[in-house]
Design an enzyme around this catalytic site. Sequence first.
Site, short mmCIF file in Angstrom:
data_model
loop_
_atom_site.label_atom_id
_atom_site.label_comp_id
_atom_site.label_asym_id
_atom_site.label_seq_id
_atom_site.Cartn_x
_atom_site.Cartn_y
_atom_site.Cartn_z
CD GLU A 270 -2.89 -0.52 2.60
OE1 GLU A 270 -2.81 0.61 3.14
OE2 GLU A 270 -3.60 -1.43 3.05
CD GLU A 324 -12.16 1.64 0.32
OE1 GLU A 324 -12.65 0.68 0.94
OE2 GLU A 324 -10.94 1.82 0.20
CE LYS A 327 -10.39 2.80 4.77
NZ LYS A 327 -9.03 2.66 4.21
CD GLU A 333 -7.55 6.25 6.92
OE1 GLU A 333 -7.88 5.16 6.41
OE2 GLU A 333 -6.38 6.61 7.06
#
Length: 398
Positions: A270, A324, A327, A333
């Site tokens: 990541e 997203e 999250k 985030e």
Amino acid sequence: MGLRHRASSLLLLSLALGLAVALVSVSAQQKFGINYGQIANDLPDPTRVAGLLRSMNVNKVKLYDADPRVLTAFANTGVEFIIAVGNENLQTMAASPAAARQWVATHVQPYIPATRITCVTVGNEVFSSNDTVMMSSLLPAMKAVYAALGGLDLGSQVTVSSAHSVNVLATSFPPSSGAFREDLAEYIQPILDFHGQTGSPFLINAYPFFAYKANPGSVSLPYVLFEPNPGVRDPNTNLSYDNMLYAQIDAVYAAMKAMGHTDVGVRISETGWPSKGDEDETGATVQNAAAYNGNLMQRIAMSQGTPLKPNVPIDVYVFALFNEDMKPGPTSERNYGLFYPNGSPVYAITAGSGSGSGGGSGPGGPLNPYYTSMFSSSSKLAITFPTGVVILLAALFL
């Protein structure tokens, strides 16, 4: 919409997709992988995601589970998959080899060979918790999954690893002084032994953004964004580093060497940069996210290695494919995605394949093997390949 108009649109879409497949087949595969997270309530169907990634010519995907919908949607596409065993399963698998066999029989065996599953990650950032039971369960669970794969004659096709935060390092600069945290040595040493024995990579989640956010006054923004800067020199090796990510990778190599391992590769499972953040999240902007990912992709396209390992191309999975919205945590985030859920890009994605350093973001850059953008008026995806061919895929996400 009239039936005749709809039929014409579908015909055009079919022709466009056919043209895309033909042209993509003669274009070089992108060398970076992508993290496909799904903590959201508005993501497109996996079959449409498969079409998006094929149009981008991305052929490596990492999941945080083993979603059967995704694995089925990507069958016969040639895309390589890393799938995952969740942290919540580690203790059970460590205690019961039968549980590991059942997991592999359910989540791996039915999809091979149509779907190219090449790695199973067992746990994610386990050492970032204070759960010593989970930490102690990690390696036994990894071994159980490895044995289960071998029992089904899949051991030669699928490796086993686990993704760790870069914070498993106690020291990361200078890179040659890289060392793992002393409190984790009892866990990491045997894990490295396992990687050495099985030929699997050590996975690291590394985010220079966090270093910059914590100390924007002392951490150079050009240094963390792969942009021109004086660089820093490792006094022990005399190697010069012009970006933080490479320094972190080489610090992991040094830490592994200190534990007796020069036989284990490092893969960045990541890395990324958020396009939006809270007021106190300095640097979380569209411009910085485009610069970080664009410049990183340029270096990956060049098959560049780190100063310590110049002949070993960096192996990177960018985080993440989509924003997203579910999250938890700070705003950043929920804003690491290259794309919004409707398939439109958060910013222009630019990567290069020529020589030289730096690079940049936005269309028309000097090194630009592809440029992706969505036209909101008709949901068209435009991709420009090195040959200058532009493909319009109409209504991909309608």
